[in-house]
Design an enzyme around this catalytic site. Structure first.
Site, PDB file in Angstrom:
ATOM      1  N   GLU A 141      -3.936   2.371  -7.575  1.00  0.00           N
ATOM      2  CA  GLU A 141      -4.291   3.498  -6.720  1.00  0.00           C
ATOM      3  C   GLU A 141      -3.319   4.646  -6.971  1.00  0.00           C
ATOM      4  O   GLU A 141      -2.203   4.655  -6.414  1.00  0.00           O
ATOM      5  CB  GLU A 141      -4.171   3.097  -5.250  1.00  0.00           C
ATOM      6  CG  GLU A 141      -4.997   1.899  -4.873  1.00  0.00           C
ATOM      7  CD  GLU A 141      -5.241   1.885  -3.387  1.00  0.00           C
ATOM      8  OE1 GLU A 141      -6.372   2.179  -2.986  1.00  0.00           O
ATOM      9  OE2 GLU A 141      -4.297   1.633  -2.617  1.00  0.00           O
ATOM     10  N   HIS A 162       0.854  -1.203   0.000  1.00  0.00           N
ATOM     11  CA  HIS A 162       0.000   0.000   0.000  1.00  0.00           C
ATOM     12  C   HIS A 162       0.886   1.247   0.000  1.00  0.00           C
ATOM     13  O   HIS A 162       1.949   1.254   0.617  1.00  0.00           O
ATOM     14  CB  HIS A 162      -0.913  -0.006   1.231  1.00  0.00           C
ATOM     15  CG  HIS A 162      -1.978   1.046   1.151  1.00  0.00           C
ATOM     16  ND1 HIS A 162      -1.735   2.340   1.514  1.00  0.00           N
ATOM     17  CD2 HIS A 162      -3.256   0.999   0.716  1.00  0.00           C
ATOM     18  CE1 HIS A 162      -2.845   3.054   1.304  1.00  0.00           C
ATOM     19  NE2 HIS A 162      -3.784   2.254   0.832  1.00  0.00           N
TER      20      HIS A 162
END
Ligand code: PGA
Length: 231
Positions: A153, A87
């Site tokens: 993302e 992430h």
């Protein structure tokens, strides 16, 4: 309508009483394609209520003197089936690099945990976005001989309330699909909310979404799920 996946990344949010109320609101709903990634200490409460759970990170070793870390073996031993890996907040605050992310993905696979690999460009990299993403994919998926879930993302869209246009996302998703050996599921993540989900959900190339902050708000998250599942 395809079976889209919706991941809720709760990050380091919510206290125990809020988690109990949250689970009460979700536990009787149909959440087959939903994976909630709470702060690790809360994982068992979700599992006990038959909610699919992912962990927000894993360490790249099985066990040992690594204070504060959680291994894939341990997560798997309590029934965790998914792990977010790489992430952008881990890359940013913990300086995680592609090489480490690659080891973590291998560790997850070895322990029957499905990795959710996050990739994305930052604002300065936008001009070379495809080069940046290709490098991340090549490095993170090196010697990995099966499909993993990919969450695209853009870092500038995470927690900012700024989302790329549908054309931008579609172009990137098609590019990622072209670059991959396997038929990976590809999700979009970054500032998804109840106002923009109808629009983003029109991108038919997407296999689902990774929802961050809004996933901590039970009603809004359930609304998002409904839009994605029913559209
Ligand atoms: P956000 O987070 O939805 O709050 O922007 C997305 C993420 O966790 O990657």
């Amino acid at each position: 309508m395809k079976n889209k996946i919706i991941i809720g990344n709760m990050k380091m949010n919510m206290l125990y009483p809020d988690i109990m109320k949250y689970i009460d609101k979700l536990k009787d709903k149909k959440l087959n394609n939903v994976i909630i990634c709470p702060t690790s200490i809360y994982i068992p409460y979700f599992l006990n209520n038959n909610i699919n759970v992912g962990i927000q990170d894993i360490y790249m070793k099985d066990n040992g003197a690594y204070t504060g870390d959680i291994s894939a073996v341990q997560a798997s031993s309590i029934g965790v089936k998914y792990a977010i890996i790489g992430h952008s907040e881990r890359r940013f605050y913990h300086n995680e690099k592609d090489k480490l992310i690659n080891l973590k993905i291998k560790q997850a696979i070895k322990n029957n945990i499905i990795p959710i690999l996050c990739i994305g460009e930052n604002i300065e990299e936008q001009e070379n976005v495809k080069v940046v993403l290709k490098k991340q994919l090549d490095n993170c998926l090196k010697n990995i001989d099966r499909d993993v879930i990919i969450a695209y993302e853009p870092r500038w869209a995470i927690g900012t309330n700024i989302v790329p246009s549908n054309n931008y996302i579609k172009d990137i998703i098609l590019y990622i699909k072209e670059e991959l050996k396997y038929k990976n599921k590809i999700l979009y993540g970054g500032s998804i909310n109840i106002e923009n989900i109808n629009t983003i959900n029109k991108i038919k190339e997407l296999d689902g979404f990774l929802v961050g902050n809004v996933s901590t708000k039970a009603e809004e998250f359930l609304n998002i799920i409904e839009v994605v599942v029913n559209q």
